[in-house]
Design a protein around this motif. Sequence first.
Motif, mmCIF file in Angstrom:
data_model
loop_
_atom_site.group_PDB
_atom_site.id
_atom_site.type_symbol
_atom_site.label_atom_id
_atom_site.label_comp_id
_atom_site.label_asym_id
_atom_site.label_seq_id
_atom_site.Cartn_x
_atom_site.Cartn_y
_atom_site.Cartn_z
ATOM 1 N N ILE A 127 -5.945 -2.692 -7.788
ATOM 2 C CA ILE A 127 -4.556 -3.027 -7.494
ATOM 3 C C ILE A 127 -3.772 -3.024 -8.796
ATOM 4 C CG2 ILE A 127 -4.956 -5.518 -7.647
ATOM 5 C CD1 ILE A 127 -2.873 -5.814 -5.334
ATOM 6 N N TRP B 118 -2.564 0.403 -4.304
ATOM 7 C CA TRP B 118 -2.048 -0.922 -3.966
ATOM 8 C C TRP B 118 -1.247 -1.455 -5.127
ATOM 9 C CZ3 TRP B 118 -1.743 -3.685 0.423
ATOM 10 C CH2 TRP B 118 -2.541 -3.289 1.504
ATOM 11 N N GLU C 169 0.876 -1.171 0.000
ATOM 12 C CA GLU C 169 0.000 0.000 0.000
ATOM 13 C C GLU C 169 0.911 1.217 0.000
ATOM 14 O OE1 GLU C 169 -3.866 1.718 2.475
ATOM 15 O OE2 GLU C 169 -2.435 0.362 3.451
#
Length: 223
Positions: free
Chosen positions: A210, A173, A164
């Motif tokens: 992500i 992320w 993170e």
Amino acid sequence: MKAGYLVILMALSAAGCSEQTTNSAQQAELVEKIIAKQNQANLAAENPHAGIPDFKTAAAVAKPQILGGSQGQVKFVQQAGGYTYAQVVTETGPVWIAANRSAIEVGEKVAWRDGAIMRNFHSKALDRSFPEIIFISSFIVQGGDGVQGKVISSSQSAGYSYLEVATDTGTVWLALPAMRINNGDQIRWIGGSEMQNFHSKSLNKTFDSIWFISSAEKLKNAS
């Protein structure tokens, strides 16, 4: 490698970072499962790449031509349906490329590895037909300073690092092959492919968004 595999690489950018794909046989099995599931989803909702043949019939029906990697400068970029469509000017002329959502901008120099060319492909998300378009897994941004930020939390799982990172534009992320990293370290990376609603079985965690990257550089001034 089966010819149809490259056609659906853009639906599998996470596969390169997945704990589940340990050999080619498992990859093939995973591909078939994902395509079967995606075909079912296409019946209920619009898919921007619904025109792509499935894994088993791609070689026989679409007969995609497998191409080697290349590079060029981005002339046009449009994000649609979770994918990136870009016109890239190469040494042999402009080409259209489609990949998983990528952080590329007009003017940047990018490269890519093997891809599959599809002809007369219609994108529902763009409502546009392409005489020729190359499907790749991700763009590799060449040169530039990339993106940097401070690691605020990290997890190591199944040979990968999940980070993170706080950047100037917000928190993101990242997932990448395992590296030694500590909270508070400053890192920099270039390129990557975004996956939304990605679930990591090893972490038992779902990420709204992500970015999968190949590597990150730990800056010298890291604390």
